[in-house]
Design an enzyme around this catalytic site. Structure first.
Site, short mmCIF file in Angstrom:
data_model
loop_
_atom_site.label_atom_id
_atom_site.label_comp_id
_atom_site.label_asym_id
_atom_site.label_seq_id
_atom_site.Cartn_x
_atom_site.Cartn_y
_atom_site.Cartn_z
N ASP A 58 -6.85 -2.01 0.97
CA ASP A 58 -7.46 -1.03 1.86
C ASP A 58 -8.22 -1.81 2.92
O ASP A 58 -9.09 -2.62 2.60
CB ASP A 58 -8.40 -0.13 1.06
N ARG A 90 0.85 -1.20 0.00
CA ARG A 90 0.00 0.00 0.00
C ARG A 90 0.88 1.24 0.00
O ARG A 90 1.79 1.38 0.81
CB ARG A 90 -0.92 0.00 1.22
N ASP A 142 -10.37 -1.12 6.38
CA ASP A 142 -10.99 -0.10 7.21
C ASP A 142 -11.84 -0.75 8.29
O ASP A 142 -12.63 -1.65 8.00
CB ASP A 142 -11.92 0.80 6.38
N ARG A 162 -5.20 1.22 -5.07
CA ARG A 162 -4.39 0.65 -3.99
C ARG A 162 -4.38 -0.87 -4.03
O ARG A 162 -5.32 -1.48 -4.49
CB ARG A 162 -4.89 1.13 -2.63
#
Length: 179
Positions: free
Chosen positions: A95, A83, A97, A92
């Protein structure tokens, strides 16, 4: 143990492999257990420039880590998988989250839970609905079914890709169709 819901996304360097590698790494954490993994969805990129489609999923993780520790662990995994943070919402490799942490609201300089944009992101809500009950009340006060009704599925496509590692630790996996 706390339950965190983690959104996964990738649109670079073999996205299927990137997601599988991240799930495999999380599955090996001694202080956490993957409880459920949604199906993988394909979505159009949200961000600048011309980007390839994303692959997205959500998993629930039972963990003894606190939110800050989990965020650091997730960011370390993103970095290990290449990343690069140069353009906001850019393409990317990975990711990760934290979108929910139980029923808690958390706001620090580095972390906001629930994820501030999750209510508008079909690529988070639909996979989340595959592994969380539709009547689950979220920290915003709405239930998941209400958020889904307000967020069109659009061009989101459920794929046949499985992220379940061969050596999965937990005794249960929940996958239901949300739409």
């Amino acid at each position: 143990m706390s339950t965190a819901y983690i959104a996964l996304g990738s649109n670079l360097d073999n996205p299927t492999h990137q997601l599988q590698q991240a799930v495999s790494a999380m599955n090996d954490w001694p202080d956490s257990t993957i409880e459920a993994i949604s199906p993988v969805y394909r979505s159009k990129a949200v961000g600048p420039g011309v980007q390839g489609d994303y692959l997205n999923a959500v998993l629930s993780l039972s963990t003894t880590l606190n939110p800050a520790e989990l965020l650091k662990r997730l960011q370390t995994q993103e970095n290990l998988q290449g990343r690069v943070r140069t353009v906001r919402w850019g393409a990317r490799t990975l990711d990760l989250d934290i979108v929910l942490w139980g029923a808690q609201r958390i706001s620090t300089d580095t972390l906001t839970i629930p994820h501030p944009a999750m209510a508008e992101r079909n690529f988070v809500l639909y996979p989340l609905a595959n592994i969380a009950a539709p009547l689950t009340v979220l920290p915003c006060g709405n239930n998941l079914a209400t958020l889904l009704a307000r967020c069109p599925r659009g061009d989101l496509i459920q794929t046949e890709i499985s992220l379940m590692p061969a050596s999965h630790k937990p005794s249960s996996e929940t996958c239901t169709d949300a739409g």
